[in-house]
Design a protein around this motif. Sequence first.
Motif, PDB file in Angstrom:
ATOM      1  N   GLY A 119       0.396  -1.232  -0.239  1.00 27.24           N
ATOM      2  CA  GLY A 119      -0.193  -0.196  -0.110  1.00 27.24           C
ATOM      3  C   GLY A 119       0.530   1.302   0.020  1.00 27.24           C
ATOM      4  O   GLY A 119       0.852   2.532  -0.785  1.00 27.24           O
ATOM      5  N   VAL A 120       2.171   1.648   0.660  1.00 20.61           N
ATOM      6  CA  VAL A 120       3.132   2.163   0.761  1.00 20.61           C
ATOM      7  C   VAL A 120       3.592   2.707  -0.703  1.00 20.61           C
ATOM      8  O   VAL A 120       3.494   3.633  -1.152  1.00 20.61           O
ATOM      9  CB  VAL A 120       3.748   2.284   1.471  1.00 20.61           C
ATOM     10  N   LYS A 121       4.251   1.701  -1.109  1.00 21.08           N
ATOM     11  CA  LYS A 121       4.424   1.467  -2.246  1.00 21.08           C
ATOM     12  C   LYS A 121       3.195   2.074  -3.686  1.00 21.08           C
ATOM     13  O   LYS A 121       3.888   2.154  -3.956  1.00 21.08           O
ATOM     14  CB  LYS A 121       5.163  -0.052  -3.181  1.00 21.08           C
ATOM     15  N   ALA A 122       2.071   1.475  -3.260  1.00 21.48           N
ATOM     16  CA  ALA A 122       1.356   2.442  -4.292  1.00 21.48           C
ATOM     17  C   ALA A 122       0.981   3.303  -4.230  1.00 21.48           C
ATOM     18  O   ALA A 122       0.752   4.280  -5.128  1.00 21.48           O
ATOM     19  CB  ALA A 122      -0.567   1.537  -3.951  1.00 21.48           C
ATOM     20  N   ALA A 123       1.019   3.982  -3.183  1.00 23.86           N
ATOM     21  CA  ALA A 123       0.234   5.293  -2.986  1.00 23.86           C
ATOM     22  C   ALA A 123       2.253   6.425  -3.431  1.00 23.86           C
ATOM     23  O   ALA A 123       1.851   7.492  -3.529  1.00 23.86           O
ATOM     24  CB  ALA A 123       0.193   5.529  -0.991  1.00 23.86           C
ATOM     25  N   SER A 124       3.445   5.768  -2.931  1.00 26.38           N
ATOM     26  CA  SER A 124       4.033   6.725  -3.327  1.00 26.38           C
ATOM     27  C   SER A 124       4.135   6.454  -5.206  1.00 26.38           C
ATOM     28  O   SER A 124       4.541   7.483  -5.939  1.00 26.38           O
ATOM     29  CB  SER A 124       5.215   5.810  -3.453  1.00 26.38           C
ATOM     30  N   ALA A 125       3.823   5.638  -5.664  1.00 25.79           N
ATOM     31  CA  ALA A 125       3.620   5.229  -7.556  1.00 25.79           C
ATOM     32  C   ALA A 125       2.915   6.304  -7.668  1.00 25.79           C
ATOM     33  O   ALA A 125       2.803   7.156  -8.707  1.00 25.79           O
ATOM     34  CB  ALA A 125       3.895   4.148  -7.775  1.00 25.79           C
ATOM     35  N   ALA A 126       2.134   6.936  -7.227  1.00 29.25           N
ATOM     36  CA  ALA A 126       0.650   7.681  -7.266  1.00 29.25           C
ATOM     37  C   ALA A 126       1.292   8.902  -7.031  1.00 29.25           C
ATOM     38  O   ALA A 126       1.173   9.499  -8.183  1.00 29.25           O
ATOM     39  CB  ALA A 126      -0.909   7.223  -6.811  1.00 29.25           C
ATOM     40  N   VAL A 127       1.718   9.242  -6.133  1.00 25.12           N
ATOM     41  CA  VAL A 127       2.553  10.812  -5.676  1.00 25.12           C
ATOM     42  C   VAL A 127       3.311  10.918  -7.048  1.00 25.12           C
ATOM     43  O   VAL A 127       2.947  11.977  -7.474  1.00 25.12           O
ATOM     44  CB  VAL A 127       3.142  11.125  -4.634  1.00 25.12           C
ATOM     45  N   ASP A 128       4.105   9.664  -7.684  1.00 21.61           N
ATOM     46  CA  ASP A 128       5.261  10.100  -8.186  1.00 21.61           C
ATOM     47  C   ASP A 128       4.882   9.930 -10.010  1.00 21.61           C
ATOM     48  O   ASP A 128       4.880  10.858 -10.500  1.00 21.61           O
ATOM     49  CB  ASP A 128       5.968   9.339  -8.254  1.00 21.61           C
ATOM     50  N   SER A 129       3.992   9.609  -9.892  1.00 27.67           N
ATOM     51  CA  SER A 129       2.816   9.568 -11.322  1.00 27.67           C
ATOM     52  C   SER A 129       2.171  11.067 -11.286  1.00 27.67           C
ATOM     53  O   SER A 129       2.188  11.689 -12.478  1.00 27.67           O
ATOM     54  CB  SER A 129       1.722   9.010 -11.739  1.00 27.67           C
ATOM     55  N   GLN A 130       1.665  11.926 -10.073  1.00 33.05           N
ATOM     56  CA  GLN A 130       0.914  12.694 -10.118  1.00 33.05           C
ATOM     57  C   GLN A 130       2.276  13.754 -10.954  1.00 33.05           C
ATOM     58  O   GLN A 130       2.169  15.348 -11.464  1.00 33.05           O
ATOM     59  CB  GLN A 130       0.053  13.675  -8.603  1.00 33.05           C
ATOM     60  N   ARG A 131       3.720  14.142 -10.348  1.00 34.61           N
ATOM     61  CA  ARG A 131       4.793  14.899 -10.612  1.00 34.61           C
ATOM     62  C   ARG A 131       5.234  14.263 -11.422  1.00 34.61           C
ATOM     63  O   ARG A 131       6.268  14.893 -12.073  1.00 34.61           O
ATOM     64  CB  ARG A 131       5.692  14.341  -9.070  1.00 34.61           C
ATOM     65  N   GLY A 132       5.286  13.426 -11.829  1.00 35.93           N
ATOM     66  CA  GLY A 132       5.533  13.173 -13.813  1.00 35.93           C
ATOM     67  C   GLY A 132       6.945  12.707 -13.348  1.00 35.93           C
ATOM     68  O   GLY A 132       8.072  12.163 -13.905  1.00 35.93           O
ATOM     69  N   THR A 133       7.381  11.705 -12.388  1.00 43.25           N
ATOM     70  CA  THR A 133       8.474  10.924 -11.753  1.00 43.25           C
ATOM     71  C   THR A 133       7.998   9.418 -11.593  1.00 43.25           C
ATOM     72  O   THR A 133       7.020   9.192 -11.716  1.00 43.25           O
ATOM     73  CB  THR A 133       9.438  11.900 -10.625  1.00 43.25           C
ATOM     74  N   THR A 134       9.167   8.346 -12.136  1.00 45.45           N
ATOM     75  CA  THR A 134       8.712   7.451 -11.618  1.00 45.45           C
ATOM     76  C   THR A 134       9.785   6.910 -10.499  1.00 45.45           C
ATOM     77  O   THR A 134      10.991   7.013 -10.330  1.00 45.45           O
ATOM     78  CB  THR A 134       9.193   6.032 -12.883  1.00 45.45           C
ATOM     79  N   ASN A 135       9.171   5.253 -10.128  1.00 44.75           N
ATOM     80  CA  ASN A 135      10.359   4.460  -8.875  1.00 44.75           C
ATOM     81  C   ASN A 135      10.744   3.356  -9.835  1.00 44.75           C
ATOM     82  O   ASN A 135      11.603   2.345  -9.447  1.00 44.75           O
ATOM     83  CB  ASN A 135       9.347   3.813  -7.513  1.00 44.75           C
ATOM     84  N   SER A 136      10.596   3.256 -11.018  1.00 43.98           N
ATOM     85  CA  SER A 136      10.832   2.431 -11.745  1.00 43.98           C
ATOM     86  C   SER A 136      11.711   1.699 -12.370  1.00 43.98           C
ATOM     87  O   SER A 136      12.610   3.414 -12.820  1.00 43.98           O
ATOM     88  CB  SER A 136       9.331   1.727 -12.386  1.00 43.98           C
TER      89      SER A 136
END
Length: 136
Positions: A119-136
């Motif tokens: 869940g933490v990873k999913a929330a982080s990915a959503a924030v990154d997506s909004q910023r236009g960044t990625t964790n992958s």
Amino acid sequence: MFAYVILGLVTGAFAGIFGLGGGVILIPALIAIFGINPHLAMGTSLAVIIPTAVSGVIRQFQYNNVDLKLAVYIMIGSVVGAWIGATISNQLSVAVLKKAFGVMLILIGVDLLAGWTEGVKAASAAVDSQRGTTNS
């Protein structure tokens, strides 16, 4: 001494494959197999991390698997955290340190199997997506 070299080989291989080694492989082996005091095992593990990490990061960089900007941010906190953690560690008895370390390893293992932090990873990915960044 040869046994320590073999332990280093195994630790280095695990570091290269899984990005782990000192905390999960080296410290338990030094304590359980070689009977080394946990404080000494943890300090020795930290000394071993330096050349192991440099070797591994060079190879991972060749595969384009290193985010240097992210690494710098994490390093800032890690350097301070390691100083604080080493200070706290040396205030703990051997028995408490061994138990705390064991509990930490168990929790990490259970999390990897159960996916508690998904869940933490999913929330982080959503924030990154909004910023236009990625964790992958």
